[in-house]
Design an enzyme around this catalytic site. Structure first.
Site, short mmCIF file in Angstrom:
data_model
loop_
_atom_site.label_atom_id
_atom_site.label_comp_id
_atom_site.label_asym_id
_atom_site.label_seq_id
_atom_site.Cartn_x
_atom_site.Cartn_y
_atom_site.Cartn_z
N LYS A 186 0.83 -1.21 0.00
CA LYS A 186 0.00 0.00 0.00
C LYS A 186 0.86 1.26 0.00
O LYS A 186 0.64 2.18 -0.78
CB LYS A 186 -0.94 0.02 1.22
CG LYS A 186 -1.90 -1.15 1.30
CD LYS A 186 -2.87 -1.02 2.45
CE LYS A 186 -2.23 -0.96 3.82
NZ LYS A 186 -1.52 -2.19 4.22
N ARG A 189 -9.30 0.76 9.05
CA ARG A 189 -8.90 -0.61 9.37
C ARG A 189 -10.01 -1.35 10.12
O ARG A 189 -9.85 -2.53 10.39
CB ARG A 189 -7.65 -0.59 10.26
CG ARG A 189 -6.33 -0.81 9.50
CD ARG A 189 -5.22 -0.60 10.51
NE ARG A 189 -3.98 -1.26 10.23
CZ ARG A 189 -2.92 -0.66 9.69
NH1 ARG A 189 -2.97 0.59 9.31
NH2 ARG A 189 -1.78 -1.32 9.56
N ARG A 235 11.37 -5.01 4.48
CA ARG A 235 11.08 -3.60 4.27
C ARG A 235 12.09 -2.68 4.96
O ARG A 235 12.49 -2.90 6.09
CB ARG A 235 9.68 -3.30 4.82
CG ARG A 235 9.32 -1.82 4.80
CD ARG A 235 7.85 -1.60 4.78
NE ARG A 235 7.15 -2.20 5.90
CZ ARG A 235 5.83 -2.31 5.94
NH1 ARG A 235 5.08 -1.88 4.95
NH2 ARG A 235 5.25 -2.86 7.00
N ARG A 283 11.51 -0.75 10.47
CA ARG A 283 10.52 -0.39 11.49
C ARG A 283 10.54 -1.40 12.63
O ARG A 283 10.69 -2.59 12.40
CB ARG A 283 9.13 -0.38 10.86
CG ARG A 283 8.82 0.90 10.14
CD ARG A 283 7.58 0.81 9.32
NE ARG A 283 6.45 0.16 9.99
CZ ARG A 283 5.25 0.03 9.45
NH1 ARG A 283 5.02 0.49 8.23
NH2 ARG A 283 4.28 -0.56 10.09
N ARG A 294 0.47 -8.76 13.53
CA ARG A 294 -0.22 -7.73 12.73
C ARG A 294 -1.07 -8.37 11.63
O ARG A 294 -2.16 -7.89 11.32
CB ARG A 294 0.80 -6.76 12.13
CG ARG A 294 1.35 -5.80 13.17
CD ARG A 294 2.60 -5.12 12.71
NE ARG A 294 2.43 -4.36 11.50
CZ ARG A 294 3.40 -4.16 10.60
NH1 ARG A 294 4.60 -4.66 10.80
NH2 ARG A 294 3.17 -3.44 9.54
P1 AMP Z 1 1.09 0.78 9.24
O1 AMP Z 1 2.20 1.77 9.04
O2 AMP Z 1 -0.13 1.11 8.42
O3 AMP Z 1 1.54 -0.64 9.06
O4 AMP Z 1 0.63 0.92 10.76
C1 AMP Z 1 1.51 0.66 11.83
C2 AMP Z 1 0.73 0.54 13.13
O5 AMP Z 1 0.06 1.79 13.40
C3 AMP Z 1 -0.37 -0.51 13.12
O6 AMP Z 1 0.10 -1.81 13.42
C4 AMP Z 1 -1.28 0.04 14.23
O7 AMP Z 1 -0.74 -0.20 15.51
C5 AMP Z 1 -1.21 1.55 13.99
N1 AMP Z 1 -2.25 1.97 13.01
C6 AMP Z 1 -2.04 2.53 11.80
N2 AMP Z 1 -3.21 2.79 11.18
C7 AMP Z 1 -4.19 2.40 12.04
C8 AMP Z 1 -5.60 2.39 11.97
N3 AMP Z 1 -6.27 2.85 10.90
N4 AMP Z 1 -6.28 1.92 13.04
C9 AMP Z 1 -5.64 1.47 14.13
N5 AMP Z 1 -4.31 1.43 14.25
C10 AMP Z 1 -3.57 1.89 13.21
#
Ligand code: AMP
Length: 221
Positions: free
Chosen positions: A13, A88, A127, A160, A171
């Site tokens: 994404k 999400r 990544r 990360r 996740r």
């Molecule tokens: P990402 O960078 O999208 O993989 O997000 C990293 C982390 O941020 C996720 O594992 C969640 O802990 C938090 N996070 C990001 N977006 C959301 C969302 N829309 N709802 C809840 N937690 C989020």
């Protein structure tokens, strides 16, 4: 035009959003990036979110929704947004619809990047992200020219902390339980387009721009 990129962690994404932003002029809004920025700035939101992110859990809906609404209320988002990592949950999807409707907007497209489960973990584990500009690489599939150095800005690349195998596995479970049901939800709304996310980055980008009606005809659904 407002677009949601839906897909598991590791589906691509963020990588695709950085290309789509250049092709479309839409603004890339990534909830995970906003939390990481808040954490770097040492804000209360950043501290709160960290505990959830470290465990691979979702940050509570009300915090995420508030943060996203604040972000998309800014002038640069008026012409449209590429949502990455948001919504999400069903609650987040409903809140987004409600917020956009207040401004006479709606989600025009939901692009679902489909990638087999076994590929996802390898993508997450490989990544790397630039500390300075946020550009995303992958040591297996899309390495930087010089190891650990960003091709674009010369910044240092890092992994990360939630991209370790153990957290990544969790996740993915959270995604299957809480986010994957949104595929059905948006399918029911008739604006979901499924894209084969296994292919080379540029081919996926082409399929996505075609799905948005921007050029070509390489869509799947
Ligand atoms: P990402 O960078 O999208 O993989 O997000 C990293 C982390 O941020 C996720 O594992 C969640 O802990 C938090 N996070 C990001 N977006 C959301 C969302 N829309 N709802 C809840 N937690 C989020």
């Amino acid at each position: 035009m407002d677009v949601i990129l839906l897909g598991a962690p590791g589906a691509g994404k963020g990588t695709q959003a950085q290309y789509l932003e250049q092709h479309t002029g839409l603004v890339h809004v990534a909830s995970g990036d906003l939390f990481r920025a808040a954490l770097r700035q040492g804000t209360e939101l950043g501290m709160l979110a960290k505990a959830y992110m470290d465990r691979g859990e979702l940050v509570p809906d009300e915090l995420v929704i508030k943060m996203i609404i604040e972000r998309i209320s800014k002038a640069d988002c008026a012409q449209g947004v590429i949502f990455d990592g948001f919504p999400r949950t069903r609650e987040q999807a409903l809140a987004l619809e409600h917020e956009l409707a207040q401004h006479g907007r709606k989600i025009d497209y939901v692009l679902y990047l489909r990638v087999p489960d076994d590929v996802l973990l390898r993508r997450i584990a490989g990544r790397q992200t630039c500390k300075t500009c946020g550009y995303i690489y992958n040591i297996y599939y899309f390495p930087s020219k010089r190891p650990d150095v960003c091709d674009h800005c010369g910044g240092k690349l890092y992994q990360r902390s939630d991209d370790t195998l153990e957290t990544a596995r969790h996740r993915l479970q959270v995604y299957f339980a809480q986010t994957r049901p949104l595929i059905e939800y948006y399918n029911g709304h008739g604006n979901l387009r499924e894209i084969d996310g296994r292919r080379e980055i540029s081919l996926v980008t082409e399929a996505m721009t075609a799905a948005l009606g921007l050029h070509g005809s390489d869509t799947e659904k």
